[in-house]
Scaffold this motif. Structure first.
Motif, mmCIF file in Angstrom:
data_model
loop_
_atom_site.group_PDB
_atom_site.id
_atom_site.type_symbol
_atom_site.label_atom_id
_atom_site.label_comp_id
_atom_site.label_asym_id
_atom_site.label_seq_id
_atom_site.Cartn_x
_atom_site.Cartn_y
_atom_site.Cartn_z
ATOM 1 N N ALA A 168 19.782 9.606 17.092
ATOM 2 C CA ALA A 168 19.819 8.505 16.134
ATOM 3 C C ALA A 168 18.641 8.546 15.020
ATOM 4 O O ALA A 168 19.042 8.357 13.840
ATOM 5 N N LEU A 169 17.618 8.852 15.515
ATOM 6 C CA LEU A 169 16.462 9.004 14.606
ATOM 7 C C LEU A 169 16.541 10.342 13.769
ATOM 8 O O LEU A 169 16.431 10.137 12.448
ATOM 9 N N GLN A 170 17.174 11.209 14.357
ATOM 10 C CA GLN A 170 17.243 12.365 13.353
ATOM 11 C C GLN A 170 18.421 12.468 12.352
ATOM 12 O O GLN A 170 18.311 12.902 11.190
ATOM 13 N N SER A 171 19.494 11.871 12.880
ATOM 14 C CA SER A 171 20.577 11.649 11.874
ATOM 15 C C SER A 171 20.294 10.470 10.716
ATOM 16 O O SER A 171 20.927 10.924 9.888
ATOM 17 N N GLY A 172 19.529 9.525 11.010
ATOM 18 C CA GLY A 172 19.204 8.610 9.890
ATOM 19 C C GLY A 172 18.308 9.007 8.971
ATOM 20 O O GLY A 172 17.884 8.449 7.997
ATOM 21 N N SER A 173 17.119 9.743 9.566
ATOM 22 C CA SER A 173 15.823 9.837 8.808
ATOM 23 C C SER A 173 15.912 10.526 7.581
ATOM 24 O O SER A 173 15.317 10.092 6.523
ATOM 25 N N PRO A 174 16.825 11.618 7.367
ATOM 26 C CA PRO A 174 16.965 12.028 5.982
ATOM 27 C C PRO A 174 17.320 11.100 4.812
ATOM 28 O O PRO A 174 16.568 10.970 3.908
ATOM 29 N N GLU A 175 18.107 9.899 5.199
ATOM 30 C CA GLU A 175 18.500 8.919 4.136
ATOM 31 C C GLU A 175 17.493 7.972 3.994
ATOM 32 O O GLU A 175 16.867 7.388 2.784
ATOM 33 N N VAL A 176 16.667 7.814 4.863
ATOM 34 C CA VAL A 176 15.554 6.777 4.754
ATOM 35 C C VAL A 176 14.320 7.472 4.012
ATOM 36 O O VAL A 176 13.813 6.795 3.092
ATOM 37 N N ILE A 177 14.198 8.718 4.341
ATOM 38 C CA ILE A 177 13.145 9.461 3.488
ATOM 39 C C ILE A 177 13.418 9.578 2.113
ATOM 40 O O ILE A 177 12.666 9.418 1.180
#
Length: 153
Positions: free
Chosen positions: A112-121
């Motif tokens: 979950a962290l890996q999949s959503g992190s690019p959008e948050v970054i």
């Protein structure tokens, strides 16, 4: 004996990681970025409060709102459908720690962290990169103090 120490340390580290991540994901408060069920109105108030402290223009407030939405979505993905505290208690329910369950939980949270992190970054970069230098400095100062925007004292 060396193998036993390695396994024990790995188990303790894994348990601490699970407890810490689930504890962080399950915190609830009266509002703010950490509110698990923050309403759109609450997020709007937060954006407005931060916007006033940073003296944001309308475009910058919009970028901050996008960042807030991405952070909320990431938090919801990390939290998952089940209550994190129930999942954590389930790992310790038997006579021995459910290692397979702990590994599964870590794998799910990591995915979950890996999949959503690019959008948050990307949202964070879009917001921060569009601040004026004095606004960026206010953000740096806030991060240096380590306090919430509304905290007094």
């Amino acid at each position: 004996m060396k193998r036993f120490i390695k396994r024990t340390l790995l188990g303790l580290f894994g348990g601490a990681l699970i407890v810490g991540s689930l504890g962080a994901c399950s915190q609830r408060g009266p509002g703010g970025w950490h509110a698990a069920d923050a309403s759109p109105e609450a997020r709007a108030r937060i954006v407005e409060k931060i916007g006033s402290r940073l003296d944001l223009d309308a475009a910058q407030k919009q970028k901050l709102a996008v960042l807030a939405d991405k952070l909320q979505a990431q938090r919801a993905a990390l939290r998952g459908a089940d209550d994190p505290r129930t999942a954590l208690r389930g790992l310790f329910a038997g006579n021995k720690l459910d290692q397979a369950g702990a590994n599964k939980l870590i794998t799910e949270k990591t995915a979950a962290l890996q999949s959503g992190s690019p959008e948050v970054i990307a949202a964070a970069a879009d917001f921060f990169d569009n601040l004026r230098p004095e606004q960026q400095q206010k953000v740096r100062d806030f991060m240096e103090r380590g306090r919430r925007w509304g905290h007094r004292g």
